[in-house]
Design a protein around this motif. Structure first.
Motif, mmCIF file in Angstrom:
data_model
loop_
_atom_site.group_PDB
_atom_site.id
_atom_site.type_symbol
_atom_site.label_atom_id
_atom_site.label_comp_id
_atom_site.label_asym_id
_atom_site.label_seq_id
_atom_site.Cartn_x
_atom_site.Cartn_y
_atom_site.Cartn_z
ATOM 1 N N PHE A 101 0.805 -1.214 0.000
ATOM 2 C CA PHE A 101 0.000 0.000 0.000
ATOM 3 C C PHE A 101 0.845 1.275 0.000
ATOM 4 N N GLY A 102 2.159 1.148 0.137
ATOM 5 C CA GLY A 102 3.042 2.302 0.024
ATOM 6 C C GLY A 102 3.033 2.932 -1.352
ATOM 7 N N ILE A 103 2.380 2.269 -2.296
ATOM 8 C CA ILE A 103 2.276 2.819 -3.654
ATOM 9 C C ILE A 103 1.549 4.162 -3.669
ATOM 10 N N GLU A 104 0.613 4.375 -2.730
ATOM 11 C CA GLU A 104 -0.163 5.622 -2.751
ATOM 12 C C GLU A 104 0.716 6.847 -2.502
ATOM 13 N N PRO A 105 1.483 6.898 -1.398
ATOM 14 C CA PRO A 105 2.365 8.061 -1.210
ATOM 15 C C PRO A 105 3.516 8.105 -2.214
ATOM 16 N N GLU A 106 3.966 6.943 -2.700
ATOM 17 C CA GLU A 106 5.046 6.939 -3.693
ATOM 18 C C GLU A 106 4.604 7.619 -4.981
ATOM 19 N N ILE A 107 3.461 7.216 -5.501
ATOM 20 C CA ILE A 107 2.964 7.823 -6.736
ATOM 21 C C ILE A 107 2.710 9.312 -6.537
ATOM 22 N N THR A 108 2.141 9.672 -5.395
ATOM 23 C CA THR A 108 1.851 11.084 -5.129
ATOM 24 C C THR A 108 3.128 11.911 -5.140
ATOM 25 N N ALA A 109 4.167 11.421 -4.485
ATOM 26 C CA ALA A 109 5.439 12.145 -4.463
ATOM 27 C C ALA A 109 6.022 12.289 -5.869
ATOM 28 N N LYS A 110 5.916 11.228 -6.653
ATOM 29 C CA LYS A 110 6.556 11.249 -7.972
ATOM 30 C C LYS A 110 5.801 12.112 -8.974
ATOM 31 N N ILE A 111 4.475 12.159 -8.890
ATOM 32 C CA ILE A 111 3.764 13.062 -9.802
ATOM 33 C C ILE A 111 3.932 14.510 -9.355
ATOM 34 N N ALA A 112 4.061 14.738 -8.046
ATOM 35 C CA ALA A 112 4.341 16.098 -7.579
ATOM 36 C C ALA A 112 5.705 16.557 -8.070
ATOM 37 N N HIS A 113 6.676 15.657 -8.047
ATOM 38 C CA HIS A 113 8.026 15.969 -8.515
ATOM 39 C C HIS A 113 8.026 16.310 -10.000
ATOM 40 N N LYS A 114 7.112 15.704 -10.757
ATOM 41 C CA LYS A 114 7.019 15.965 -12.190
ATOM 42 C C LYS A 114 6.218 17.228 -12.507
ATOM 43 N N LYS A 115 5.726 17.902 -11.471
ATOM 44 C CA LYS A 115 4.930 19.123 -11.645
ATOM 45 C C LYS A 115 3.664 18.860 -12.461
ATOM 46 N N ALA A 116 3.088 17.685 -12.278
ATOM 47 C CA ALA A 116 1.855 17.346 -12.982
ATOM 48 C C ALA A 116 0.703 18.216 -12.480
ATOM 49 N N ARG A 117 -0.259 18.448 -13.345
ATOM 50 C CA ARG A 117 -1.463 19.187 -12.959
ATOM 51 C C ARG A 117 -2.395 18.211 -12.236
ATOM 52 N N ILE A 118 -2.603 18.438 -10.947
ATOM 53 C CA ILE A 118 -3.375 17.519 -10.126
ATOM 54 C C ILE A 118 -4.691 18.174 -9.722
ATOM 55 N N TYR A 119 -5.786 17.473 -9.928
ATOM 56 C CA TYR A 119 -7.103 17.927 -9.495
ATOM 57 C C TYR A 119 -7.689 16.909 -8.530
ATOM 58 N N GLU A 120 -8.668 17.350 -7.746
ATOM 59 C CA GLU A 120 -9.457 16.460 -6.902
ATOM 60 C C GLU A 120 -10.937 16.610 -7.231
ATOM 61 N N VAL A 121 -11.668 15.509 -7.128
ATOM 62 C CA VAL A 121 -13.111 15.503 -7.330
ATOM 63 C C VAL A 121 -13.732 14.708 -6.182
ATOM 64 N N GLY A 122 -14.779 15.219 -5.574
ATOM 65 C CA GLY A 122 -15.440 14.515 -4.487
ATOM 66 C C GLY A 122 -16.125 13.242 -4.966
ATOM 67 N N ILE A 123 -15.978 12.162 -4.215
ATOM 68 C CA ILE A 123 -16.584 10.871 -4.556
ATOM 69 C C ILE A 123 -17.290 10.294 -3.327
ATOM 70 N N SER A 124 -18.110 9.267 -3.569
ATOM 71 C CA SER A 124 -18.714 8.514 -2.475
ATOM 72 C C SER A 124 -17.723 7.473 -1.971
ATOM 73 N N TYR A 125 -18.044 6.891 -0.818
ATOM 74 C CA TYR A 125 -17.147 5.879 -0.259
ATOM 75 C C TYR A 125 -17.952 4.911 0.589
ATOM 76 N N HIS A 126 -17.771 3.622 0.303
ATOM 77 C CA HIS A 126 -18.515 2.575 0.986
ATOM 78 C C HIS A 126 -17.513 1.646 1.662
ATOM 79 N N GLY A 127 -16.906 2.135 2.736
ATOM 80 C CA GLY A 127 -15.821 1.423 3.389
ATOM 81 C C GLY A 127 -16.243 0.084 3.966
ATOM 82 N N ARG A 128 -15.308 -0.863 3.943
ATOM 83 C CA ARG A 128 -15.558 -2.191 4.513
ATOM 84 C C ARG A 128 -15.007 -2.274 5.925
#
Length: 238
Positions: free
Chosen positions: A181-208
């Motif tokens: 699950f370390g993939i989540e912060p890894e990808i985030t760091a690497k796309i931030a380093h690339k200066k990618a244009r990042i957006y957020e959109v609100g979603i639903s969530y049905h946690g288990r």
């Protein structure tokens, strides 16, 4: 897949012991109001009936089926799946239906509008329905997101979200090294380093709950902290 001028969305689904939800996940994706799909499923060494269900549905719902002999973790499964993607865009879809494919058109729209290179589906913004589950998970998510934002100079509300959608070329340029699950912060760091244009959109969530098959735990949170620091510092030194 039939030929079309529509953009193709590659959906990469890592699956490990998801016999109760994998078929429903595939059906939900096909029913969602999305453009042409390329469905890529990676069975990460499941020990229940997940693999048999996938084989049964391969020709009906799945474009590419990858069968890993040993469980390697979410990151390892995603590496295999992402490498096979050919669509203009790629999204990660968990096989447990905590995330609803009906939300994907909204996540896709900033990419179609050429405003974004990456879109995160945030569980903590907007007015969509959310199942009430564990306070400590919420607190851990908020803490990890804040720490990631500090190191990467971002203002994300949900770094750990399972819904991340990318322009394929950008995602395939990233070398993913985390196996779990370390993939989540890894990808985030690497796309931030690339200066990618990042957006957020609100979603639903049905946690288990854990009784329903939730897998992430305390050791994954500690690993995420290490990954945030490792790449937050390391990438700046390159």
């Amino acid at each position: 897949m039939a030929k079309s001028k529509q953009p193709v969305l590659s959906v990469v689904i890592p699956a490990y012991n998801e016999e109760n939800t994998i078929e429903a996940t595939l059906k939900a994706l096909m029913a969602a109001p999305l453009p042409q799909l390329e469905i890529i499923v990676v069975d990460d060494g499941s020990q229940d009936n997940t693999r048999e269900i996938l084989k049964k549905n391969e020709k009906k719902y799945i474009d590419i089926l990858i069968l890993r002999e040993k469980n390697g973790g979410k990151g390892a499964a995603l590496r295999d799946g992402i490498a096979k993607a050919t669509g203009e865009f790629v999204v990660i879809q968990d096989a447990d239906l905590e995330y609803d494919p009906e939300d994907l058109p909204a996540v896709l729209q900033p990419l179609l509008d050429n405003r974004a290179d990456v879109v995160y589906g945030s569980r903590f913004m907007g007015s969509a329905a959310h199942r009430v589950v564990y306070f400590w998970h919420y607190l851990a998510n908020m803490s990890l997101t804040t720490l990631s934002n500090i190191f990467n100079n971002l203002n994300l509300s949900d770094m750990e979200t399972g819904y991340k959608m990318f322009r394929r070329e950008l995602l395939q340029e990233i070398v993913i090294t985390e196996n779990s699950f370390g993939i989540e912060p890894e990808i985030t760091a690497k796309i931030a380093h690339k200066k990618a244009r990042i957006y957020e959109v609100g979603i639903s969530y049905h946690g288990r709950t854990y009784e329903e098959g939730k897998k992430i735990g305390l050791k994954d949170a500690f690993r995420a902290v290490w990954v945030i620091v490792k790449y937050g510092v390391g990438l700046k030194l390159l």
